[in-house]
Scaffold this motif. Structure first.
Motif, PDB file in Angstrom:
ATOM      1  N   CYS A  10       0.808  -1.212   0.000  1.00  0.00           N
ATOM      2  CA  CYS A  10       0.000   0.000   0.000  1.00  0.00           C
ATOM      3  C   CYS A  10       0.850   1.275   0.000  1.00  0.00           C
ATOM      4  CB  CYS A  10      -0.907  -0.016   1.232  1.00  0.00           C
ATOM      5  SG  CYS A  10      -1.995   1.414   1.291  1.00  0.00           S
ATOM      6  N   CYS A  32      -5.457   0.463   8.753  1.00  0.00           N
ATOM      7  CA  CYS A  32      -4.376  -0.434   8.328  1.00  0.00           C
ATOM      8  C   CYS A  32      -4.051  -1.506   9.362  1.00  0.00           C
ATOM      9  CB  CYS A  32      -3.129   0.372   8.007  1.00  0.00           C
ATOM     10  SG  CYS A  32      -3.443   1.763   6.891  1.00  0.00           S
ATOM     11  N   ARG A  42      -9.387   2.635  -0.310  1.00  0.00           N
ATOM     12  CA  ARG A  42      -8.210   2.291  -1.122  1.00  0.00           C
ATOM     13  C   ARG A  42      -8.288   0.837  -1.566  1.00  0.00           C
ATOM     14  NH1 ARG A  42      -3.878   5.506  -1.431  1.00  0.00           N
ATOM     15  NH2 ARG A  42      -2.641   3.685  -1.920  1.00  0.00           N
ATOM     16  N   LYS A  43      -8.698   0.012  -0.664  1.00  0.00           N
ATOM     17  CA  LYS A  43      -8.845  -1.418  -0.972  1.00  0.00           C
ATOM     18  C   LYS A  43      -9.945  -1.609  -2.021  1.00  0.00           C
ATOM     19  CE  LYS A  43      -8.079  -4.234   2.472  1.00  0.00           C
ATOM     20  NZ  LYS A  43      -8.274  -4.880   3.770  1.00  0.00           N
ATOM     21  N   PRO A  52      -3.724   0.116  -7.919  1.00  0.00           N
ATOM     22  CA  PRO A  52      -3.852   0.931  -6.712  1.00  0.00           C
ATOM     23  C   PRO A  52      -4.157   2.390  -7.022  1.00  0.00           C
ATOM     24  CG  PRO A  52      -1.544   0.476  -7.157  1.00  0.00           C
ATOM     25  CD  PRO A  52      -2.336  -0.307  -8.163  1.00  0.00           C
TER      26      PRO A  52
END
Ligand code: SF4
Length: 70
Positions: A10, A32, A42-43, A52
């Motif tokens: 990440c 996180c 983000r995931k 990403p």
């Protein structure tokens, strides 16, 4: 609580893991390495786009304010 399985990949975590900014540290702690890791935008972005997002996207989906690195 295990860490997010994307932790090593990440860009947000890599860039901001050592930030002293309290808000940033809070995001890392709750997403996180915390209970909200499966609720991370983000995931979600990575799953939807197969790539990403920019490092500056927060787990909430908002962009990192410019003072987060200070
Ligand atoms: S920002 Fe999201 S995808 Fe990245 S390590 Fe944290 S919880 Fe995982």
């Amino acid at each position: 609580m295990p860490d997010c399985d994307l932790l090593e990949k990440c860009g947000f975590f890599a860039k901001y893991r050592d930030s002293l900014n309290l808000a940033c540290r809070g995001f890392i702690k709750s997403y996180c390495t915390g209970e909200k890791m499966d609720d991370c935008e983000r995931k979600r972005y990575r799953q939807q786009h197969g790539a990403p997002p920019v490092d500056e996207m927060l787990p909430t989906g908002q962009m990192v304010p410019s003072d987060y690195l200070s």
